[in-house]
Scaffold this motif. Structure first.
Motif, PDB file in Angstrom:
ATOM      1  N   ALA A  44       0.767  -1.114  -0.104  1.00 46.08           N
ATOM      2  CA  ALA A  44       0.105   0.125  -0.007  1.00 46.08           C
ATOM      3  C   ALA A  44       0.909   1.229   0.116  1.00 46.08           C
ATOM      4  O   ALA A  44       2.128   1.193   0.445  1.00 46.08           O
ATOM      5  CB  ALA A  44      -0.926  -0.050   1.251  1.00 46.08           C
ATOM      6  N   ALA A  45       0.268   2.392  -0.261  1.00 44.32           N
ATOM      7  CA  ALA A  45       0.917   3.652  -0.252  1.00 44.32           C
ATOM      8  C   ALA A  45       2.195   3.463  -1.354  1.00 44.32           C
ATOM      9  O   ALA A  45       3.072   4.271  -1.195  1.00 44.32           O
ATOM     10  CB  ALA A  45       1.146   4.008   0.938  1.00 44.32           C
ATOM     11  N   GLN A  46       2.240   2.884  -2.394  1.00 51.02           N
ATOM     12  CA  GLN A  46       3.167   2.832  -3.359  1.00 51.02           C
ATOM     13  C   GLN A  46       3.145   4.060  -4.156  1.00 51.02           C
ATOM     14  O   GLN A  46       2.396   4.840  -4.530  1.00 51.02           O
ATOM     15  CB  GLN A  46       2.898   1.768  -4.224  1.00 51.02           C
ATOM     16  N   GLY A  47       4.461   4.528  -4.116  1.00 48.29           N
ATOM     17  CA  GLY A  47       4.661   5.850  -4.637  1.00 48.29           C
ATOM     18  C   GLY A  47       4.468   7.159  -3.991  1.00 48.29           C
ATOM     19  O   GLY A  47       4.699   8.403  -4.428  1.00 48.29           O
ATOM     20  N   ILE A  48       4.272   7.006  -2.707  1.00 48.28           N
ATOM     21  CA  ILE A  48       4.147   8.091  -1.700  1.00 48.28           C
ATOM     22  C   ILE A  48       5.237   8.428  -1.275  1.00 48.28           C
ATOM     23  O   ILE A  48       5.903   7.459  -0.537  1.00 48.28           O
ATOM     24  CB  ILE A  48       2.815   7.627  -0.851  1.00 48.28           C
ATOM     25  N   LYS A  49       5.647   9.670  -1.332  1.00 48.17           N
ATOM     26  CA  LYS A  49       6.821   9.921  -0.505  1.00 48.17           C
ATOM     27  C   LYS A  49       6.679  10.361   0.917  1.00 48.17           C
ATOM     28  O   LYS A  49       5.813  10.975   1.137  1.00 48.17           O
ATOM     29  CB  LYS A  49       7.535  11.109  -1.184  1.00 48.17           C
ATOM     30  N   GLY A  50       7.617   9.828   1.689  1.00 47.65           N
ATOM     31  CA  GLY A  50       7.394  10.060   3.274  1.00 47.65           C
ATOM     32  C   GLY A  50       7.422  11.406   3.648  1.00 47.65           C
ATOM     33  O   GLY A  50       8.294  12.322   3.069  1.00 47.65           O
ATOM     34  N   LEU A  51       6.899  11.710   4.587  1.00 50.78           N
ATOM     35  CA  LEU A  51       6.802  13.091   5.239  1.00 50.78           C
ATOM     36  C   LEU A  51       7.244  13.218   6.517  1.00 50.78           C
ATOM     37  O   LEU A  51       6.479  12.536   7.359  1.00 50.78           O
ATOM     38  CB  LEU A  51       5.296  13.855   5.215  1.00 50.78           C
ATOM     39  N   ASP A  52       8.350  13.704   6.831  1.00 49.08           N
ATOM     40  CA  ASP A  52       8.828  13.911   8.019  1.00 49.08           C
ATOM     41  C   ASP A  52       8.351  14.628   9.155  1.00 49.08           C
ATOM     42  O   ASP A  52       7.828  15.984   8.922  1.00 49.08           O
ATOM     43  CB  ASP A  52      10.410  14.699   8.033  1.00 49.08           C
ATOM     44  N   PRO A  53       7.334  14.139  10.197  1.00 51.06           N
ATOM     45  CA  PRO A  53       6.731  14.733  11.234  1.00 51.06           C
ATOM     46  C   PRO A  53       7.594  15.676  11.819  1.00 51.06           C
ATOM     47  O   PRO A  53       7.206  16.502  12.705  1.00 51.06           O
ATOM     48  CB  PRO A  53       5.995  13.514  11.838  1.00 51.06           C
ATOM     49  N   ILE A  54       8.978  15.489  12.026  1.00 52.45           N
ATOM     50  CA  ILE A  54       9.766  16.254  13.163  1.00 52.45           C
ATOM     51  C   ILE A  54       9.949  17.648  12.182  1.00 52.45           C
ATOM     52  O   ILE A  54       9.997  18.627  12.706  1.00 52.45           O
ATOM     53  CB  ILE A  54      11.128  15.618  13.275  1.00 52.45           C
ATOM     54  N   LEU A  55      10.177  17.570  10.751  1.00 54.87           N
ATOM     55  CA  LEU A  55      10.406  18.741  10.266  1.00 54.87           C
ATOM     56  C   LEU A  55       9.234  19.569  10.070  1.00 54.87           C
ATOM     57  O   LEU A  55       9.279  20.888  10.144  1.00 54.87           O
ATOM     58  CB  LEU A  55      11.078  18.512   8.743  1.00 54.87           C
ATOM     59  N   THR A  56       8.107  19.066  10.046  1.00 52.76           N
ATOM     60  CA  THR A  56       6.763  19.793   9.913  1.00 52.76           C
ATOM     61  C   THR A  56       6.315  20.016  11.312  1.00 52.76           C
ATOM     62  O   THR A  56       5.210  20.755  11.267  1.00 52.76           O
ATOM     63  CB  THR A  56       5.604  18.901   9.251  1.00 52.76           C
ATOM     64  N   GLY A  57       6.945  19.882  12.233  1.00 50.58           N
ATOM     65  CA  GLY A  57       6.706  20.303  13.666  1.00 50.58           C
ATOM     66  C   GLY A  57       5.506  19.440  14.255  1.00 50.58           C
ATOM     67  O   GLY A  57       4.965  20.014  15.425  1.00 50.58           O
ATOM     68  N   GLN A  58       5.311  18.332  13.904  1.00 47.53           N
ATOM     69  CA  GLN A  58       4.306  17.473  14.287  1.00 47.53           C
ATOM     70  C   GLN A  58       4.477  16.663  15.784  1.00 47.53           C
ATOM     71  O   GLN A  58       3.841  15.970  16.369  1.00 47.53           O
ATOM     72  CB  GLN A  58       3.410  16.808  13.402  1.00 47.53           C
ATOM     73  N   LEU A  59       5.835  16.172  15.581  1.00 44.67           N
ATOM     74  CA  LEU A  59       6.414  15.289  16.622  1.00 44.67           C
ATOM     75  C   LEU A  59       7.768  15.839  16.962  1.00 44.67           C
ATOM     76  O   LEU A  59       8.628  16.323  16.141  1.00 44.67           O
ATOM     77  CB  LEU A  59       6.579  13.980  16.063  1.00 44.67           C
TER      78      LEU A  59
END
Length: 231
Positions: A44-59
């Protein structure tokens, strides 16, 4: 707890870059644990690039490390440092179906009583279109013969405050139109229709009034008779 930004992309990053359990990632990203497992297996989620939650300030990295050591810990979103206000919905005012038939009458009232208002202002007040306003101005509207001017406030299409604000705003932009509404042209005030009901006194009436005045004066100045002296 709120859903993180782009939950699937965040889940992809957490699967690839952390030792968190599927349950922990699923709880944080609001996904099913089996869906997280499918992401880890590449199903699943093939082709979806991971989003870093640390850089986005979520974690924070510290929270992730603590959760990696204790599988019972559930990650929570950090409070955002910057809150973006929600964009206001732009567009014509919503008008209930039961009131839509009254809009042409309200437009006619606004056009006649507040000519200083621009089309955009009328559109905001009663939720109509520029085409409809133009048709009512030009009397090309399909129901022009049956339209009756009606106050939009009375019809419930807008509030008195909203109407007053738009009129005040229009008056600042074009005060000459507001002035012409209160001062009528000379042609209108001196027209036969305007003078209906006013009639200048005739010559006979003027002479009659004058004779009555002189008769009264003569009576007051007349000498007393002998009978009056006896009393």
């Amino acid at each position: 707890m709120s859903t993180p930004l782009m939950p699937k992309a965040t889940a992809v990053w957490l699967v690839e870059n952390t030792a968190l359990s599927f349950d922990q990632i699923a709880a944080f990203c609001k996904l099913h644990a089996l869906e997280v497992k499918a992401i880890a297996d590449g199903e699943a989620a093939q082709g979806i690039k991971g989003l870093d939650p640390i850089l986005t300030g979520q974690l924070s990295r510290e929270d992730i490390e603590k959760a990696e050591k204790d599988g019972s810990i559930r990650l929570k979103l950090l409070d955002p440092k910057v809150r973006v206000p929600e964009a206001k919905r732009r567009g014509p005012r919503y008008t209930p179906v039961s009131r839509r038939q009254d809009r042409p009458n309200a437009i006619l009232w606004l056009v006649r009583n507040h000519p200083e208002l621009k089309d955009a202002q009328i559109m905001r007040l009663v939720g109509t279109t520029k085409t409809t306003i133009a048709q009512i101005r030009d009397r090309t509207h399909w129901n022009s013969a049956n339209l009756t001017p009606a106050d939009p406030v009375t019809l419930g299409l807008c509030s008195q405050i909203e109407l007053d604000m738009e009129v005040e705003k229009a008056g600042k932009v074009s005060p000459e139109k507001v002035l012409t509404q209160t001062l009528l042209p000379v042609e209108e005030t001196t027209s036969p229709d305007a003078l209906t009901g006013f009639r200048a006194p005739s010559r006979d009436e003027e002479e009659l009034d004058a004779e009555a005045v002189f008769a009264k004066l003569n009576a007051l100045n007349a000498p007393k008779s002998d009978e009056d002296d006896d009393f």
